[in-house]
Structures are given as structure tokens and as C-alpha cells.
Design a protein around this motif. Structure first.
Motif, PDB file in Angstrom:
ATOM      1  N   PRO A   7      -3.064   5.813   1.166  1.00 38.93           N
ATOM      2  CA  PRO A   7      -2.502   7.164   1.112  1.00 38.93           C
ATOM      3  C   PRO A   7      -1.158   7.160   0.403  1.00 38.93           C
ATOM      4  O   PRO A   7      -0.408   6.170   0.466  1.00 38.93           O
ATOM      5  CB  PRO A   7      -2.331   7.540   2.583  1.00 38.93           C
ATOM      6  N   LYS A   8      -0.844   8.271  -0.229  1.00 37.06           N
ATOM      7  CA  LYS A   8       0.395   8.357  -0.998  1.00 37.06           C
ATOM      8  C   LYS A   8       1.628   8.095  -0.132  1.00 37.06           C
ATOM      9  O   LYS A   8       2.578   7.478  -0.579  1.00 37.06           O
ATOM     10  CB  LYS A   8       0.502   9.729  -1.662  1.00 37.06           C
ATOM     11  N   TRP A   9       1.581   8.526   1.133  1.00 38.83           N
ATOM     12  CA  TRP A   9       2.753   8.332   1.986  1.00 38.83           C
ATOM     13  C   TRP A   9       3.057   6.857   2.181  1.00 38.83           C
ATOM     14  O   TRP A   9       4.214   6.478   2.325  1.00 38.83           O
ATOM     15  CB  TRP A   9       2.603   9.047   3.331  1.00 38.83           C
ATOM     16  N   MET A  10       2.031   6.016   2.158  1.00 34.93           N
ATOM     17  CA  MET A  10       2.253   4.579   2.321  1.00 34.93           C
ATOM     18  C   MET A  10       2.946   3.988   1.097  1.00 34.93           C
ATOM     19  O   MET A  10       3.704   3.033   1.216  1.00 34.93           O
ATOM     20  CB  MET A  10       0.931   3.861   2.574  1.00 34.93           C
ATOM     21  N   MET A  11       2.692   4.571  -0.048  1.00 35.11           N
ATOM     22  CA  MET A  11       3.286   4.064  -1.278  1.00 35.11           C
ATOM     23  C   MET A  11       4.793   4.322  -1.313  1.00 35.11           C
ATOM     24  O   MET A  11       5.509   3.684  -2.061  1.00 35.11           O
ATOM     25  CB  MET A  11       2.612   4.705  -2.497  1.00 35.11           C
ATOM     26  N   ASN A  12       5.271   5.249  -0.487  1.00 37.73           N
ATOM     27  CA  ASN A  12       6.691   5.577  -0.435  1.00 37.73           C
ATOM     28  C   ASN A  12       7.485   4.614   0.436  1.00 37.73           C
ATOM     29  O   ASN A  12       8.701   4.652   0.435  1.00 37.73           O
ATOM     30  CB  ASN A  12       6.868   6.997   0.119  1.00 37.73           C
ATOM     31  N   LEU A  13       6.788   3.773   1.194  1.00 34.63           N
ATOM     32  CA  LEU A  13       7.469   2.881   2.127  1.00 34.63           C
ATOM     33  C   LEU A  13       7.770   1.529   1.492  1.00 34.63           C
ATOM     34  O   LEU A  13       6.996   1.011   0.705  1.00 34.63           O
ATOM     35  CB  LEU A  13       6.615   2.675   3.379  1.00 34.63           C
ATOM     36  N   GLU A  14       8.903   0.982   1.889  1.00 34.03           N
ATOM     37  CA  GLU A  14       9.304  -0.348   1.455  1.00 34.03           C
ATOM     38  C   GLU A  14       8.725  -1.370   2.431  1.00 34.03           C
ATOM     39  O   GLU A  14       8.259  -1.025   3.517  1.00 34.03           O
ATOM     40  CB  GLU A  14      10.838  -0.453   1.455  1.00 34.03           C
ATOM     41  N   LYS A  15       8.800  -2.646   2.057  1.00 36.36           N
ATOM     42  CA  LYS A  15       8.295  -3.718   2.917  1.00 36.36           C
ATOM     43  C   LYS A  15       8.968  -3.676   4.292  1.00 36.36           C
ATOM     44  O   LYS A  15       8.309  -3.834   5.318  1.00 36.36           O
ATOM     45  CB  LYS A  15       8.528  -5.073   2.249  1.00 36.36           C
TER      46      LYS A  15
END
Length: 99
Positions: A7-15
Motif C-alpha cells: 500500500p502507498k502508506w507503507m511506502m511513506n514509512l522509513e525503516k
């Protein structure tokens, strides 16, 4: 899961965000338990959670403009004062409604 399947929201998160979310789940969503795990104060953990929440919110699938997302990102990364970011978003939304 491939990156393009996430999901796009996951792509916004850093490690570090994923690590925090993992620890949050492992500790049954208890901020008090996270304060002990990270050995920091409750407000510090709460601020970190708020930061992750804002990153997730800023990734609304094509609902918001890239300008809105950019302003939110700057605020999350503390490169833009939160009050200034809110004011810019209010101006943007007001102008958008006037169109």
C-alpha cells in the motif's frame, strides 16, 4: 510482498518507522511498555507515534496534491513549523474551494 504490491502508506514509512510499529504491536499497543523498551519518556514515545501516524495520513492515495503531501512531510521532519504548515494548508484548501 513486492514493493509495488505494498500500500502507498507503507511506502511513506522509513525503516525506523517500521521498527517502531513492530515494537508497538509486540507490546500490544502499550505506549507505557514502549517507554520501558526504548528507555525514554512517555511524551517522547507519543511524539514518535504521532510522527508515524502523520506519515501514514500523508500517503492518502491520490486524494491530496503533491504540495499538500510535501508540506506535511516537511512538518513531520520538523523542517517546517507545525503552525506554519497548518496555515499553509488552510490557505491552500481555501483557495482550492474558491476555484
Amino acid at each position: 510482498m513486492k514493493n509495488n504490491d505494498r500500500p502507498k502508506w507503507m511506502m511513506n514509512l522509513e525503516k525506523e518507522d517500521f521498527e517502531f510499529v513492530k515494537n508497538f504491536v509486540i507490546n500490544s499497543g502499550s505506549l507505557k511498555a514502549l517507554t520501558k523498551y526504548y528507555e525514554v519518556s512517555y511524551p517522547t514515545v507519543r511524539n514518535r507515534l504521532n510522527s508515524v501516524i502523520e506519515r501514514i495520513k500523508s500517503a492518502k492515495d491520490n486524494e491530496e496534491s503533491s504540495l499538500v503531501n510535501y508540506i506535511r512531510k516537511l512538518a513531520i521532519e520538523e523542517k517546517l513549523d507545525l503552525n506554519d504548515a497548518k496555515q499553509l494548508l488552510e490557505i491552500y484548501n481555501h483557495e482550492k474551494e474558491s476555484e
